[in-house]
Design a protein around this motif. Structure first.
Motif, short mmCIF file in Angstrom:
data_model
loop_
_atom_site.label_atom_id
_atom_site.label_comp_id
_atom_site.label_asym_id
_atom_site.label_seq_id
_atom_site.Cartn_x
_atom_site.Cartn_y
_atom_site.Cartn_z
N ARG A 74 57.03 16.07 27.98
CA ARG A 74 58.34 16.74 27.94
C ARG A 74 58.41 17.96 27.03
NH1 ARG A 74 57.84 12.21 25.28
NH2 ARG A 74 58.44 12.01 23.10
N ASN A 75 57.68 17.91 25.94
CA ASN A 75 57.77 19.03 24.99
C ASN A 75 56.59 19.99 25.06
OD1 ASN A 75 60.20 18.10 23.90
ND2 ASN A 75 59.12 16.71 22.50
N CYS A 76 55.59 19.63 25.84
CA CYS A 76 54.41 20.50 25.92
C CYS A 76 54.78 21.77 26.66
CB CYS A 76 53.27 19.80 26.67
SG CYS A 76 52.47 18.55 25.69
N GLY A 77 54.55 22.89 26.02
CA GLY A 77 54.91 24.16 26.64
C GLY A 77 56.36 24.54 26.38
N LEU A 78 57.08 23.67 25.71
CA LEU A 78 58.48 23.97 25.41
C LEU A 78 58.67 24.31 23.93
CD1 LEU A 78 61.44 23.87 26.64
CD2 LEU A 78 61.60 21.64 25.53
N ILE A 79 57.98 23.56 23.08
CA ILE A 79 58.20 23.76 21.64
C ILE A 79 56.94 24.27 20.95
CG2 ILE A 79 59.92 21.92 21.54
CD1 ILE A 79 57.74 20.18 20.15
N ASN A 80 57.14 24.77 19.76
CA ASN A 80 56.03 25.15 18.92
C ASN A 80 55.52 23.89 18.21
OD1 ASN A 80 54.30 25.97 16.94
ND2 ASN A 80 55.65 27.59 16.11
N PRO A 81 54.30 23.45 18.55
CA PRO A 81 53.82 22.18 18.00
C PRO A 81 53.59 22.24 16.49
CG PRO A 81 52.08 23.30 19.22
CD PRO A 81 53.34 24.09 19.44
N GLU A 82 53.59 23.44 15.94
CA GLU A 82 53.34 23.55 14.50
C GLU A 82 54.63 23.61 13.70
OE1 GLU A 82 50.60 26.77 13.98
OE2 GLU A 82 49.06 25.77 15.18
N ASP A 83 55.76 23.39 14.39
CA ASP A 83 57.04 23.50 13.70
C ASP A 83 57.85 22.23 13.94
OD1 ASP A 83 59.55 24.04 12.79
OD2 ASP A 83 59.70 26.01 13.73
N ILE A 84 57.95 21.42 12.91
CA ILE A 84 58.61 20.12 13.06
C ILE A 84 60.08 20.28 13.44
CG2 ILE A 84 59.20 19.90 10.60
CD1 ILE A 84 58.58 16.92 10.82
N THR A 85 60.71 21.38 13.03
CA THR A 85 62.14 21.52 13.33
C THR A 85 62.37 21.72 14.83
OG1 THR A 85 62.18 23.91 12.96
CG2 THR A 85 62.64 22.50 11.06
N GLU A 86 61.39 22.29 15.52
CA GLU A 86 61.55 22.41 16.97
C GLU A 86 61.48 21.04 17.64
OE1 GLU A 86 59.60 25.46 19.10
OE2 GLU A 86 60.67 26.99 17.93
N TYR A 87 60.61 20.18 17.10
CA TYR A 87 60.55 18.82 17.64
C TYR A 87 61.88 18.10 17.38
CZ TYR A 87 58.97 14.03 18.46
OH TYR A 87 58.85 12.74 18.92
N ILE A 88 62.40 18.27 16.18
CA ILE A 88 63.67 17.62 15.84
C ILE A 88 64.78 18.13 16.73
CG2 ILE A 88 65.41 17.36 14.02
CD1 ILE A 88 63.07 17.33 12.00
N SER A 103 45.85 17.46 25.28
CA SER A 103 46.95 18.41 25.46
C SER A 103 48.23 17.91 24.80
CB SER A 103 47.20 18.65 26.95
OG SER A 103 46.04 19.17 27.54
N ILE A 104 48.43 16.60 24.83
CA ILE A 104 49.61 16.05 24.16
C ILE A 104 49.49 16.25 22.65
CG2 ILE A 104 50.87 13.92 23.63
CD1 ILE A 104 50.21 13.00 26.51
N LEU A 105 48.31 15.97 22.12
CA LEU A 105 48.11 16.15 20.68
C LEU A 105 48.28 17.61 20.28
CD1 LEU A 105 44.97 13.90 20.18
CD2 LEU A 105 47.32 13.33 19.59
N GLU A 106 47.80 18.51 21.14
CA GLU A 106 47.90 19.93 20.82
C GLU A 106 49.30 20.48 21.04
OE1 GLU A 106 43.34 21.19 22.14
OE2 GLU A 106 45.04 21.87 23.31
N GLY A 107 50.01 19.90 22.00
CA GLY A 107 51.29 20.46 22.39
C GLY A 107 52.49 19.76 21.78
N ASP A 108 52.32 18.52 21.36
CA ASP A 108 53.47 17.76 20.87
C ASP A 108 53.01 16.62 19.94
OD1 ASP A 108 56.08 16.93 20.63
OD2 ASP A 108 56.10 15.79 22.52
N PRO A 109 52.35 16.96 18.85
CA PRO A 109 51.75 15.92 18.01
C PRO A 109 52.78 14.96 17.40
CG PRO A 109 51.68 18.05 16.89
CD PRO A 109 52.12 18.31 18.30
#
Ligand SMILES: Cc1cc2nc3c(=O)[nH]c(=O)nc-3n(C[C@H](O)[C@H](O)[C@H](O)COP(=O)(O)O)c2cc1C
Ligand code: FES
Ligand code: FES
Lengths: 184, 622
Positions: free
Chosen positions: B145-159, B231-237
């Protein structure tokens, strides 16, 4: 070699740092071995013994781990590590032919390293770029949609880099394998 | 530092406009958002150069735009990919040199750069929006769901994408037993291969006795041709970290380990960053959300042994030993890391967990088929137009995947089979293409779900050679402890080798089948128990191709070199000399514009380069 000893000392110093960082954590032997290999280029017996001593474990145990995993090698490698992806996607797009071609052009019958010490060729598992299959990597550089006919050109590129760098250890071989692949 | 739900909500509020703009929901994010894929596929085709150039020019020309790194979009074949919001414009195969035009035309003048849009091969239509492209339309993304949508290096985008809300909810409002129940009700099954019911596994670990327990994530991904976990680890750890914390709460563990292969440097790097950020925000560590729950995660590196993906081997390797499997029972749930009860799940399995908690088990169970709920991620590769990473509801047919999403077979060739399940799977022929994909149906066809590698084969792939390839793999990767696996696969490989060399006998086929049974029945671990699958399934569906090798000394696909001769058709040859120039072995003799060329059989390496080069189709294999 002048300065060789100093260089070696420096490497052991770096290794000490790694052991300092991970040595007290349980189960980090593989991590330590990997970092050691990055520092020394390979894992000679002395380094294995050194690590075993520092971690207070039998050398045989360290050696058992080193020999189990494909990532580790105990012989020095060529300056440029060429890894041909032999994942399924690359295989069905002709990776075997590429690997064979490297072996032929570099005259690798046994062992993976060319006589001039420049290239080490081995196969690797899926690089994760299957859309570009067949894929190979030279150190950190990725080459996708590679063709058997591109092998000569690739080797030439890195050899030329050596000549330009004027690196004395990497002497020009007496004879290049026959020039091939027109149009490159 | 996050102390409670309110802190989480605050962060979400701040970042939501950006994410909403990318989800095309109403919001008011300022300026352009330019997303650049930094997955392994796109990175391999120099997406970092594109990103750097974009950042440079955006600054130089003072455009109000942000350049954002993302994980894999899945459409790796068309990489490097750039997606621009608002508008969801997808640009394909973007080069550094294209950047100026994108910035000038799109970001400054608001016009689309037509030539970089994706062209649907069937209709020749240029598609502007990502979601209009057939490849994306037939998919349903849960784990991705988040792969390609968020910046995986920014926790606030995940939040902002409701990340860590499931963890908050669980810690503040649920009992551990309720969590286990929810996972059970969702019907989620392990995505690492065997499809064991995940809730059941959590229950076993939860009831196991002991003050110390562990949660482990299997990120070894040894299948040669699979890259979904990576890809999941790289895109949405963070989705994996959050799920492991939820699992820790559910079973009563305070520590988790991710076993990830050292050959996945981007994944390792993103995980390290993610763990550090989660700790910094108080989402890992002590007293998470001000509750009594402590949980932390550490990495353990794998070093390139396929067998280490097997759970008992992994647990040994994770503590730094040789990764040799051991007999079960005892199961990891009773006796795992350092002899303690351990819950072990695959990356994709975990990635589903936070959504199940948030959306509810019933929602998840409503996707997929009766016995296989939810969605599955596949890495689609081989002889298919759109290679890449896809996610579809369980029960989607193979045909939809290969022909609809995958776009079919390139170069007008014939479909031959689709290989699923990697070294433990098998080849499925054309007549079963309408089978809905789930754990049981694939097994019934003599293949496996496995981890989700899917390799499409066309008429130019030799089925015997493919079986040999997988068997060689299993043989190489056998840990060598048990004789059936070590010696049995070797004997089988020798037979296959003989067949591809044209030295096979009809009796070989029965012997292969017998050996297969023995290896499957008597091997210690899953590697040996499934290693013969590729041989058995190809024997079942493509026996005639084996027989052609043995009886007629012929390789119908034109792959097995010992059975081929390259010949130049004198009638067709126009003596252009292109073939001779292509030949690395100098095996083609002739004079430009003279007599027809011919191939010296002694020197010929049978690489096929000449055949591919000949403009007149004058070279053939016999
Ligand atoms: C030889 C062998 C290799 C395996 N490799 C992997 C792997 O690379 N990744 C993985 O998640 N599971 C792998 N598995 C399956 C694991 O043993 C285990 O069942 C799985 O990780 C459990 O997680 P799940 O229930 O979430 O699927 C492998 C199994 C065998 C027998
Ligand atoms: S198989 Fe070679 S990159 Fe995946
Ligand atoms: S790596 Fe970029 S789309 Fe997959």
């Amino acid at each position: 070699m002048a300065g060789g000893e100093k260089e070696l000392d420096e490497k052991y110093r770096q290794l000490d740092e790694v052991i300092e960082r991970y040595g007290h954590q349980e189960g980090q032997l593989i991590r330590i071995l990997k970092e050691a290999q990055d520092i020394f280029g390979y894992l000679p017996e002395e380094v294995q013994t050194y690590i075993a001593g520092k971690l207070d474990m039998p050398v045989s145990e360290v050696n058992g781990v080193v020999t189990f995993y494909a990532l580790f090698h105990t012989e020095p490698r060529g300056k440029y590590g060429i890894s041909v992806c032999m994942g399924t996607a690359c295989y069905v797009q002709g990776a075997q032919g590429i690997l064979d071609e490297f072996r032929r052009q570099l005259d690798l019958h046994e062992g993976d390293t060319s006589a001039d010490g420049l290239f080490t060729v081995k196969s690797t598992r899926c690089v994760g770029a299957c859309g570009l299959a067949p894929v190979l990597t030279v150190e950190d550089e990725v080459y996708g949609k590679f063709r058997r006919q591109d092998v000569a050109k690739l080797l030439r590129k890195y050899r030329r880099r050596e000549v330009i760098a004027g690196d004395q250890r990497a002497e020009r071989p007496d004879r290049y394998p026959e020039e091939t692949a027109p149009g490159h | 530092m996050i102390n409670g739900l309110n802190d989480l909500i605050d962060i979400q509020k701040k970042r939501l406009p950006d994410i909403n703009a990318r989800r095309e929901k109403p919001g008011d994010a300022a300026g352009w958002q330019v997303l650049v894929c930094t997955g392994t596929g796109c990175t391999s085709s120099a997406s970092h150069q594109v990103r750097e150039e974009l950042a440079k020019q955006v600054q130089l020309k003072k455009v109000q735009a942000r350049v954002i790194k993302t994980g894999c979009f899945g459409f790796c074949k068309m990489g490097p990919l750039v997606v621009i919001y608002p508008g969801q414009t997808l640009y394909c195969l973007v080069k550094k040199e294209d950047v100026a035009e994108i910035v000038e035309k799109h970001l400054l003048e608001g016009q689309v750069v037509e030539r970089l849009l994706y062209e649907e091969p069937a209709s020749g239509e240029r598609k502007r929006r990502l979601s209009d492209i057939q490849f994306f339309r037939a998919q349903y993304r849960v784990a991705l769901r988040n792969c390609g949508l968020i910046n995986p290096e920014d926790i606030t985008e995940y939040i902002a994408c409701e990340g860590y809300f499931a963890l908050a909810d669980v810690l503040l409002n649920w009992t551990p037993a309720q969590v286990v129940d929810a996972i059970k009700q969702s019907g989620l099954r392990g995505r690492g291969g065997a499809g064991f019911p995940t809730g059941r596994k959590w229950e076993l670990a939860a009831v196991a006795e002991g003050p110390v327990k562990y949660v482990v994530c299997n990120a070894d991904e040894g299948d040669p041709g699979a890259f979904m976990d990576r890809s999941i680890l790289e895109g949405d750890p963070h989705s994996v970290l959050e799920a492991m914390a939820i699992a820790g709460y559910a079973i009563g563990a305070r520590e988790g380990y991710i076993y990830v292969r050292a050959e996945y440097p981007i994944a390792v790097d993103r995980l390290e960053r993610a763990i550090a950020q989660a700790r910094q925000y108080g989402l890992l560590g002590r007293r998470i959300f001000n509750t009594n729950f402590d949980f932390d995660i550490d990495l353990r590196l794998g070093a390139g042994a396929f067998v280490c993906g097997e759970e008992t081997a992994l647990l040994r390797s994770a503590v730094g030993e040789r990764g040799e499997p051991r007999p079960r029972p005892p199961y990891p749930a009773q006796c795992g890391l350092w002899g303690k009860p351990t819950l072990l799940n695959n990356v994709e399995t975990y990635a589903n967990v936070p959504v199940i908690i948030r959306e509810g088990p019933a929602w998840f169970a409503s996707l997929g088929t009766e016995n296989s709920r939810g969605t599955k991620v596949f890495s689609l590769a081989g002889k298919v137009l759109n290679t890449g990473l896809i996610e579809v509801p369980m029960g989607t047919t193979l045909r939809t995947v290969v022909f609809d999403i995958g776009g079919g077979i390139p170069e007008g060739r014939q479909f031959k089979a689709v290989q699923t399940g990697g070294p433990s799977g098998g080849c499925i022929p054309e007549r079963y293409l309408d089978t809905p994909i789930d754990y049981e149906s694939l097994k019934q066809l003599g293949s496996m779900m496995g981890s989700g590698g899917m390799i499409v084969l066309d008429e130019t792939d030799c089925i015997v050679d493919i079986a040999k390839f997988y068997l060689q793999f299993s043989q190489d990767e056998s840990c060598g402890q048990c004789t059936p696996c070590r010696v049995g696969t070797k004997r089988m490989l020798e037979i296959l080798e003989r067949i591809t060399l044209g030295q096979g006998q009809m009796g070989d086929l029965n012997e292969l089948e017998e050996l297969s049974r023995e290896v499957m029945d008597a091997s210690l671990c899953g590697l040996g128990q499934t290693a013969p699958n590729p041989v058995l399934s190809t024997l079942k569906y493509f026996r005639d191709e084996y027989e052609a090798h043995i009886r007629d000394k012929r390789c119908p696909a034109g792959v097995c070199r010992a059975l081929l001769d390259y010949v130049i058709d004198e009638e067709k040859c126009v003596a252009c000399g292109l073939c001779a120039r292509e030949c690395v072995a100098k095996a083609i003799i002739g004079e430009k514009k003279g007599q027809p060329y011919f191939i010296d059989r002694q020197k010929c390496l049978k690489c096929g380069a000449c055949l591919a080069r000949c403009p007149k189709g004058a070279i053939y294999t016999a």
